[in-house]
Write a protein that holds these residues in place. Sequence first.
Motif, short mmCIF file in Angstrom:
data_model
loop_
_atom_site.label_atom_id
_atom_site.label_comp_id
_atom_site.label_asym_id
_atom_site.label_seq_id
_atom_site.Cartn_x
_atom_site.Cartn_y
_atom_site.Cartn_z
N ASP A 16 -5.92 0.89 2.47
CA ASP A 16 -5.38 -0.40 2.94
C ASP A 16 -4.44 -0.23 4.13
OD1 ASP A 16 -6.69 -1.96 1.08
OD2 ASP A 16 -5.20 -1.45 -0.45
N LEU A 17 -4.85 0.58 5.07
CA LEU A 17 -3.96 0.84 6.21
C LEU A 17 -3.96 -0.35 7.16
CD1 LEU A 17 -2.19 2.99 7.71
CD2 LEU A 17 -4.22 3.50 9.04
N ASN A 18 -2.75 -0.80 7.48
CA ASN A 18 -2.57 -1.83 8.51
C ASN A 18 -1.62 -1.28 9.55
OD1 ASN A 18 -3.84 -4.57 7.77
ND2 ASN A 18 -3.00 -3.77 5.84
N VAL A 19 -1.99 -1.40 10.80
CA VAL A 19 -1.08 -0.98 11.87
C VAL A 19 -0.89 -2.17 12.79
CG1 VAL A 19 -0.67 0.59 13.79
CG2 VAL A 19 -1.87 1.40 11.75
N GLY A 20 0.36 -2.51 13.05
CA GLY A 20 0.65 -3.61 13.97
C GLY A 20 1.66 -3.18 15.01
N PHE A 21 1.65 -3.87 16.12
CA PHE A 21 2.63 -3.62 17.18
C PHE A 21 3.32 -4.92 17.54
CE2 PHE A 21 -0.44 -0.25 17.60
CZ PHE A 21 0.36 0.86 17.78
N ASP A 22 4.65 -4.88 17.57
CA ASP A 22 5.39 -6.05 18.01
C ASP A 22 5.42 -6.08 19.52
OD1 ASP A 22 6.03 -6.75 15.40
OD2 ASP A 22 7.64 -5.26 15.37
#
Lengths: 328, 309
Positions: A16-22
């Motif tokens: 369940d990997l989620n990667v986000g960038f602000d």
Amino acid sequence: MKSSTKSQAPLLEIKDLNVGFDTPEGEVHAVNNLNFSIKAGDTLAIVGESGAGKTQTVMAALGLLAENGHASGQAIFKGNDLLQMSAAELNRHRGREIAMIFQDPMTSLNPYLRIDKQMIEVVMHHQGLNKNQAREHAVEMLRAVRIPDPERRIRQYPHEFSGGMRQRVIVAMGLLCEPDLLIADEPTTALDVTVQGQISHLMGALRDNSNTAIILISHNLGVVAGLCERVLVMYAGEAVECGSVEQVYYDPRHPYTRGLLESVPRLDRPEEQGLNSIPGNPPNLLTLPAGCKFRDRCPEASDACREKPPMQLDDQRHAWRCILGGDT
Amino acid sequence: MAKHSLRRLLGLIPTLLLLLTVAFFLIRVAPGGPFDAEKALPPEIQANLNAKYHLDESLLQQYFRYLGQVVSLDFGPSYQYKDWTVNELIAQGFPVSLTVGLTAIVLAFFVGTMLGIAAALRQNSTVDYSLMGFAMLGISIPNFVIAPILILLLAVYAGWLPAGGWDWGVPSMVLPIVTLALPAIAYIARITRGSMIEVLHSNFIRTARAKGLSESIVIRRHALRPALLPVISYLGPAIAGMISGSVVIERIFSIPGLGSYFVQGALNRDYTLVMGVVIFYGVLILVLNFLVDLLYAWLNPKIRYDQKR
């Protein structure tokens, strides 16, 4: 020695990997609910267009995301979650058990330090060798990646090497500590075709001799076919298809995978057909559509694709995220 | 490397010659002469003086006469400070200016880079913002404003340090050196912060981190050198500026440095003194820039010369 027995526990398991960038424009969803695993001695390829989240997936696992990036989920390596580790704990694995080969050979070596210093520090740091032993080891490794006259070359600076040579140095550096997991991000993209073959061969030999697991990130479906057993196809931060090379190359179930394969230039295709491409662009990662992310570019899309498609799995461990393709 | 250095050193000669020529004719163009005073001298005395110092010759003759003197490293007698040669005046004033300037630049380099790195490692934090705010103040407030404030606070009110004067003792050095160093500290801190942040985002730093090296090793071994390169290139002109440009500071703190002779010489049309100081500083600036170039090359392998292949 392809000993990927079914019972063996995975070396690395991404859950369940989620990667986000602000960003000033909002949150960029680079990786979304990704799951995969790899066992010792396995070779997994991650393929997909630029911006599909291939690199950020492994960056997240290694704790190398940019400052505005954040990851959630799990990346379980030998039973421990890499995402929960402090920098100091990560440093016990990085470089020693997990080595990374970066994609840009022109900028990935420190231009201000001689090659020997950059190679030796890894071995001295992780294996406690003294300087001379470490240097000998580094020279051997350069010889293994076919850098001519390594005793002399190791004393030079990166700018004295060509792009291909630098990439070989980077590969040699990744292999120094005989890692359990080697992550190679486009390791051959900058190289001549002949050298591509050599590097790919070298990584294959490492896997066969030391049971190293390899994650290969690549655009090059040819190199993937030559080296890997399993392929993970990513699109807009999601896994869209995963299976063995044979399954994915010869029996692709997801329309995107088919488009990707048809985009490979082929000599045996009539000239007037020209080059195939998938029309349109990947969706904006700031505002991902609900439902199937490939819908707008898919030749087989229907109204049903407005719902998020389930991951289908056949009994041969071939998985794909599409409502179609189940009947063949 | 040695061959290249020699070539560059020889290349300094035409630059110096040009500097000497321009300065020589420029000061002669300025109205007035060295022996003008409130009360005009009797013509005979004036003529005698001119004859003694060869001022009655044609300008070109004087120029070549002076050139000959300079080649033999003799800057001649001062017109204003009777009984002193220019060489003696320089020998007297320069050690003071050198001490102040060099100490200030060393102080500025260490404090400036340290603050810059501290700010870069805490980018966009309160520490970063306050450091850079102070740096901006340090750059924008001129030292003739900072100096009186420091004198007022530390000398007049607190009484810890002397307000001026020079006795080669540490207390008399603190205020002038700090005043001179402050703007440079601020400037160096800002360049260091900027370049350190840039370097920390580069791919080879990511490679170093992926090797499992601790953050402090990554910074010391991999990031420090490239981050300092812009500071080094700033250092050349800065050192020269601080050794020669401390005229204001020397004035405010009544320090017997070379700067005061420079100003006095120019005001009094003391031709030989002005020329001597100009040439002396010229040589100093060129040599310092040359040394900084060598240092830069040593730090940056890509521009090293005469590479053995």
